[in-house]
Design an enzyme around this catalytic site. Sequence first.
Site, PDB file in Angstrom:
ATOM      1  N   LYS A 162      77.059  33.459 -25.973  1.00  0.00           N
ATOM      2  CA  LYS A 162      76.392  34.626 -25.932  1.00  0.00           C
ATOM      3  C   LYS A 162      75.548  34.358 -24.546  1.00  0.00           C
ATOM      4  CE  LYS A 162      77.742  36.486 -29.924  1.00  0.00           C
ATOM      5  NZ  LYS A 162      78.180  35.464 -30.544  1.00  0.00           N
TER       6      LYS A 162
HETATM    7  C1  LIG Z   1      79.519  35.761 -31.437  1.00  0.00           C
HETATM    8  C2  LIG Z   1      80.276  34.449 -31.652  1.00  0.00           C
HETATM    9  C3  LIG Z   1      81.663  34.453 -31.934  1.00  0.00           C
HETATM   10  C4  LIG Z   1      82.622  35.919 -32.071  1.00  0.00           C
HETATM   11  O1  LIG Z   1      82.503  36.540 -30.631  1.00  0.00           O
HETATM   12  P1  LIG Z   1      82.791  38.127 -30.738  1.00  0.00           P
HETATM   13  O2  LIG Z   1      82.600  38.473 -29.234  1.00  0.00           O
HETATM   14  O3  LIG Z   1      81.889  38.761 -31.562  1.00  0.00           O
HETATM   15  O4  LIG Z   1      84.039  38.070 -31.250  1.00  0.00           O
HETATM   16  C5  LIG Z   1      82.574  33.214 -31.893  1.00  0.00           C
HETATM   17  N1  LIG Z   1      81.819  32.122 -31.927  1.00  0.00           N
HETATM   18  C6  LIG Z   1      80.519  32.037 -31.568  1.00  0.00           C
HETATM   19  C7  LIG Z   1      80.015  30.647 -31.701  1.00  0.00           C
HETATM   20  C8  LIG Z   1      79.701  33.367 -31.696  1.00  0.00           C
HETATM   21  O5  LIG Z   1      78.318  32.994 -31.241  1.00  0.00           O
END
Ligand SMILES: *Cc1c(COP(=O)(O)O)cnc(C)c1O
Length: 497
Positions: A113
């Site tokens: 993120k």
């Molecule tokens: C948010 C997240 C996901 C999922 O990603 P999306 O974009 O919501 O599909 C997968 N792995 C981790 C570690 C995350 O923080």
Amino acid sequence: MKYYSTRQIDTKGYSGAEAILRGIAADGGLLMPERIPTFSLSDFATFSQLSYPALAARLLHSFLPEYTEQELLEDASAAYGEMSFPRGALEVKRVDRALYALELWHGPTCAFKDLALQLMPHLFKRAKEKMGEERTALILTATSGDTGKAALEGFKNIPGIKIQVFYPQDGTSLTQRLQMVTQEGDNVSVYGINGNFDDAQRGVKRLFGDEHLAEVLNEKGVFLTSANSINFGRLVPQIVYYVYAYLTLVKNGAIGMGDKLDIVVPTGNFGNILAAYMTKRMGLPVGRLVCASNQNNILYDFFSTGIYDRNRPFYTTISPSMDILVSSNLERLLYLALGAQKTAQYMQSLAQTGRFALSYDELALLQSEFDGDWTSEDETKDIIRLCYDQKGYLIDPHTAVAMHSACKKQIYDAKPSDLRRTLVVSTASPFKFTLSVLQALGQEVPQTEAEAMKALSAYTGHPIPCPLLDLDQKEVRFAACIAVEDMDESMLRFAEE
Ligand SMILES: *Cc1c(COP(=O)(O)O)cnc(C)c1O
């Protein structure tokens, strides 16, 4: 370049800056650019000389032409500099003959993120200036654990912006919660809620949709917006790393320019995999896109049957950031593949009955691009151990879900000599989910998270990432947990602070 609602009940075209400030369209739909910019292979070849920030500026400018490439370069250089990403924005690692991992967790919160949420606050601040928006932006974020922390880090102490995060009290890892409740900054607020991620996301969406509340806030000089991946400003930075990873593999000689690359993405809200799909629409030679789910396998069912049905049990798993039953960004895929009218119809059906069903032709269309797969809790632990014992590669439980799908896919592929190169997206540091990882490795699991990190580090020889060191020594600033119904009140109180 105008941005339109995926439902087009709201038919207004918004500028890119407006889209980033608003987060969502007036009809509840998500905003999408009127067209997806495309590039030729020779364009991509010239991009391979660019640094990560320069590539980000080039690609973002094609979506957001009212930001100059110079502005975007300044913002991307600030976002991806040594302060936040001491080892660079990402790393591509070879795991096996044809298997590569795209590590996206070298940022300040140790999850992917950060790639979006280090850049988005800069885009947001500029959007406010460009639009002459003088009110305070109150960013509301529902999180399954990683978005919240990454958004708090990205937006902390930015003048004219406040950020409030709601996380499911029992739905995150201990480290994730500790990261959020010890957040520093004078414009931040964090609450646990009695409910799961979908409850938090629904609560936040309800606040966005409340017109009376919007008026009350407006009188106080405040407007609400979102840093979740429903905001296009979250999505567009994610395009960059797929292009960069592809070009890196070309440079390393792993693939030739133009060769197809399959991508496996551990999926929750469908944001990350949608960004990968968009790069394919932009002209990057992407092959199959594998949507990898955990035990909450609603997307697997959807890609197999065409039926999306959220009337099902919600499981709390060891990959909590994927514990989601309503994947918001699937709406953007429906829009790109089927158009606004169908999207509006299906979203209405989802809101009213909790389900919708594609026609046979529509399903075939999606299946021509996407494979769905899912991994059980036991399989997740098995693959963490196998991957470490056999390949010497340490992964977190989210990445493990994708790794499991990738390995399965390779077994079913034809001759080993035609194995197509596969990129597994690695979304979090294993040290963010230490207890589960240690257990999967068959190691004794200490009582506290801090001891567990030390044990994992000692066993694997990997250092504990700096942002996670001494987390237990930090002051807890936000201990409160509230009922979902009380989100309004907490939000209003924070808006007045
Ligand atoms: C948010 C997240 C996901 C999922 O990603 P999306 O974009 O919501 O599909 C997968 N792995 C981790 C570690 C995350 O923080």
